[in-house]
Design a protein around this motif. Structure first.
Motif, PDB file in Angstrom:
ATOM      1  N   ARG A 175      29.744  45.255  44.135  1.00 12.91           N
ATOM      2  CA  ARG A 175      30.639  44.101  44.036  1.00 12.91           C
ATOM      3  C   ARG A 175      30.205  42.987  44.992  1.00 12.91           C
ATOM      4  NH1 ARG A 175      35.796  43.579  42.333  1.00 12.91           N
ATOM      5  NH2 ARG A 175      34.922  44.837  40.616  1.00 12.91           N
ATOM      6  N   GLU A 176      29.834  43.360  46.220  1.00 15.22           N
ATOM      7  CA  GLU A 176      29.385  42.359  47.181  1.00 15.22           C
ATOM      8  C   GLU A 176      28.147  41.627  46.669  1.00 15.22           C
ATOM      9  OE1 GLU A 176      30.534  41.165  50.174  1.00 15.22           O
ATOM     10  OE2 GLU A 176      32.363  42.182  49.518  1.00 15.22           O
ATOM     11  N   MET A 178      27.292  41.120  43.527  1.00 16.05           N
ATOM     12  CA  MET A 178      27.668  40.222  42.433  1.00 16.05           C
ATOM     13  C   MET A 178      28.331  38.953  42.966  1.00 16.05           C
ATOM     14  SD  MET A 178      26.575  41.488  39.601  1.00 16.05           S
ATOM     15  CE  MET A 178      27.481  40.499  38.398  1.00 16.05           C
ATOM     16  N   LEU A 179      29.201  39.089  43.958  1.00 16.29           N
ATOM     17  CA  LEU A 179      29.862  37.923  44.538  1.00 16.29           C
ATOM     18  C   LEU A 179      28.850  36.993  45.199  1.00 16.29           C
ATOM     19  CD1 LEU A 179      32.990  39.660  46.112  1.00 16.29           C
ATOM     20  CD2 LEU A 179      33.002  38.061  44.180  1.00 16.29           C
ATOM     21  N   ARG A 180      27.814  37.566  45.779  1.00 14.53           N
ATOM     22  CA  ARG A 180      26.811  36.754  46.454  1.00 14.53           C
ATOM     23  C   ARG A 180      25.849  36.102  45.465  1.00 14.53           C
ATOM     24  NH1 ARG A 180      23.540  39.249  51.505  1.00 14.53           N
ATOM     25  NH2 ARG A 180      25.728  39.604  52.083  1.00 14.53           N
ATOM     26  N   PRO A 183      28.405  33.713  42.178  1.00 16.11           N
ATOM     27  CA  PRO A 183      29.750  33.252  42.535  1.00 16.11           C
ATOM     28  C   PRO A 183      30.446  32.509  41.409  1.00 16.11           C
ATOM     29  CG  PRO A 183      28.060  31.944  43.650  1.00 16.11           C
ATOM     30  CD  PRO A 183      27.363  33.111  43.040  1.00 16.11           C
ATOM     31  N   CYS A 186      31.659  35.054  38.773  1.00  9.62           N
ATOM     32  CA  CYS A 186      32.810  35.802  39.292  1.00  9.62           C
ATOM     33  C   CYS A 186      34.059  34.935  39.311  1.00  9.62           C
ATOM     34  CB  CYS A 186      32.508  36.329  40.692  1.00  9.62           C
ATOM     35  SG  CYS A 186      31.195  37.578  40.746  1.00  9.62           S
ATOM     36  N   ALA A 187      33.891  33.671  39.691  1.00 11.62           N
ATOM     37  CA  ALA A 187      35.041  32.772  39.766  1.00 11.62           C
ATOM     38  C   ALA A 187      35.631  32.485  38.394  1.00 11.62           C
ATOM     39  CB  ALA A 187      34.633  31.468  40.451  1.00 11.62           C
ATOM     40  N   PRO A 193      40.274  43.164  42.925  1.00 13.25           N
ATOM     41  CA  PRO A 193      39.383  43.464  44.053  1.00 13.25           C
ATOM     42  C   PRO A 193      39.233  44.966  44.288  1.00 13.25           C
ATOM     43  CG  PRO A 193      41.543  42.818  44.852  1.00 13.25           C
ATOM     44  CD  PRO A 193      41.575  42.630  43.356  1.00 13.25           C
ATOM     45  N   ASP A 467      28.359  46.949  38.432  1.00 10.39           N
ATOM     46  CA  ASP A 467      29.664  46.579  38.955  1.00 10.39           C
ATOM     47  C   ASP A 467      30.676  46.689  37.813  1.00 10.39           C
ATOM     48  OD1 ASP A 467      31.637  45.697  40.641  1.00 10.39           O
ATOM     49  OD2 ASP A 467      31.064  43.590  40.560  1.00 10.39           O
ATOM     50  N   TRP A 469      34.282  45.545  36.453  1.00  7.95           N
ATOM     51  CA  TRP A 469      35.312  44.531  36.618  1.00  7.95           C
ATOM     52  C   TRP A 469      36.549  44.904  35.813  1.00  7.95           C
ATOM     53  CZ3 TRP A 469      32.549  39.095  36.016  1.00  7.95           C
ATOM     54  CH2 TRP A 469      31.574  38.973  37.023  1.00  7.95           C
TER      55      TRP A 469
END
Length: 492
Positions: A175-176, A178-180, A183, A186-187, A193, A467, A469
């Motif tokens: 997950r970290e 993918m967020l990095r 972004p 993910c947004a 979470p 990941d 979701w």
């Protein structure tokens, strides 16, 4: 394990994109293959820098390897997850009640709902736990339930992991990553979470501190050391929870109390999240030659001065020969019908089942009762006559060591492979925490079989991870025609 049976595709249905994947489909259509490959390379470099490895020993060469990470996430709608979560909680509640019963009054055995010999003569059953109730009455505090999907509404439990389930660090680090790396993508989704899992784990462990605990419970993770395949995870979770990761020699028992050696002197330990198998926990009770465990640990445990998670003997609940009886456990202890189905299973120790298996080896998957990691299996539809003859001999010689199951058509999800984006089979390992309450972090570890047609998702067999979701909203089930992959650049 491979299959040619048509599988449910979680992204598309009859040429239409399913609602949860609408944004993913647009992103894939707008992103060139080269851009996806570049992001996959960046993910690999990120994991190497962090040190996320999976150790495989006995194969020669460097045992440390990266688990391949696929950058296309797997998506579950909230309604899908909620239905699955209810079934997981029900199942783990029943498994804990079963463990309390078989180490207590054994009512389910006396009632004949499960063969007594299957439990009492099982090598996973620990007579040392008979008559003892762990702190809080919980036996399997951390459970990993492996689930597969075969249709929009059908989830099957493939196996229960009640001893020392691993993989949650890959869920969190995925997950970290993918967020990095993405972004913008993910947004564009309201993703439930998972980053609070270490906090939930710590609260679960503290909630089962023994009655003799003085003040705030002190928690430690007991690891067999750096040669364990999940050592990275042990250190990662300790760091995330703000607790110590210790090896056997770091602990000692005095007057039935467990202490940790520190530079400031001995400190009492109240809860141990042990990642060591039962056999090696305490050389005074189990294997006397073990140097991984702590002499006197079981005495301190039984004196009510320390909690062990998961409890010794919890493995009887995830034994593959016991697995077929979990639906009966749910009916017996909860008075409810199972919300999640088992895969039909043949126990080769039964004469009738064994005869059927031997006659249908060409269409069944045969597994070792105590096997793991995808080893020791026969995949009948893709086996040779010589392999089937070998397994038939093994089954006849030791029937209790084998079970057999039909081959399920595991669902597929879009995956980035060398030739582009293609469907690959997946399973899911959600993690269920049991203490004073039952907690389930939405999602879990999705494992993906990277070889075309393969159903073997295990990391030790070349599988990868994704990941997972869980969307906080529920988009319409079907949206629009499935687009082809375009050449535009999506915002990432």
């Amino acid at each position: 394990m491979t299959t040619t049976t048509p599988a449910f595709d979680e992204m598309t249905a009859d040429g239409l994109v399913r609602g949860p994947y609408a944004e993913i489909a647009r992103w894939l259509a707008a992103t060139p293959q080269a851009a996806l490959e570049q992001r996959r390379h960046e993910a690999e470099l990120l994991f190497k820098r962090i040190g996320i490895t999976f150790a495989v020993y006995g194969e020669g060469g460097d045992p440390e390897r990266l688990i391949p990470f696929d950058i296309i996430p797997r998506i579950l709608a909230r309604a899908e997850w909620d239905a699955l979560s209810r079934g997981l909680v029900q199942r783990v509640r029943a498994l804990n009640l079963f463990l309390a019963d078989v180490y207590g009054r054994q009512e389910i055995l006396q009632a004949g709902r499960i063969p007594a010999a299957l439990v009492r003569e099982n090598e996973a059953f620990r007579p040392e736990m008979a008559g003892f109730t762990p702190p809080g009455g919980v036996y399997t505090h951390i459970a990993g339930i492996d689930v597969v999907r075969t249709s929009p509404s059908e989830f099957w439990v493939l196996e229960d992991n009640c001893r020392t389930p691993s993989g949650v660090s890959y869920m969190l680090e995925g997950r970290e990553a993918m967020l990095r790396l993405f972004p913008g993508l993910c947004a564009a989704h309201r993703i439930a979470p998972v980053g609070h899992y270490p906090e939930e784990l710590l609260e679960t462990l503290k909630s089962v501190a023994p009655p003799g605990c003085r003040g705030a419970p002190r928690v430690a993770i007991l690891t067999p050391g750096s040669y364990n395949s999940a050592y990275y995870e042990h250190c990662f979770l300790a760091d995330e929870m703000g607790v110590e990761v210790v090896e056997g020699p770091d602990l000692f028992v005095e007057d039935d109390v467990v202490f940790m050696r520190t530079t400031a002197g001995p400190q009492r330990v109240d809860v141990i999240y042990r990642r060591i198998d039962d056999d090696y926990l305490d050389p005074k009770v189990f294997r006397p030659e073990s140097v991984l465990g702590v002499p006197g640990l079981m005495a301190a445990y039984k004196a009510g001065n320390v909690a062990l998670a998961n409890a010794p003997g919890a493995g009887i609940a995830d034994d593959k020969a016991v697995y077929p009886y979990v639906p009966e456990m749910i009916r017996f202890y909860l008075g409810e019908e199972p919300l999640l189905a088992n895969v039909p299973t043949y126990l080769c120790e039964r004469d009738e089942d064994r005869a059927y298996v031997l006659d249908h080896l060409h269409e069944l998957v045969v597994k070792l009762t105590h096997g793991s990691g995808g080893y020791g299996m026969l995949v009948g539809p893709h086996s040779t006559a010589e392999q089937r003859a070998e397994f038939a001999a093994r089954i006849k010689a030791s029937p209790a060591e084998y079970i057999a199951q039909p081959t399920l058509a595991l669902s597929t999800v879009p995956t980035l492979v060398e030739k582009g984006i293609a469907p690959r089979h997946v399973d899911l390992r959600p993690f269920i925490l049991s203490g004073k309450e039952v907690r389930v972090v939405p999602g879990g570890l999705t494992r993906v079989a990277l070889r075309e047609g393969s159903l073997v998702v295990n990391s030790s067999q070349g599988g990868g991870t994704k990941d997972t979701w869980v969307l906080e909203d529920d988009p319409a089930d079907i949206t629009r025609p499935s687009p082809g992959q375009g050449q535009g650049q999506a915002q990432c």
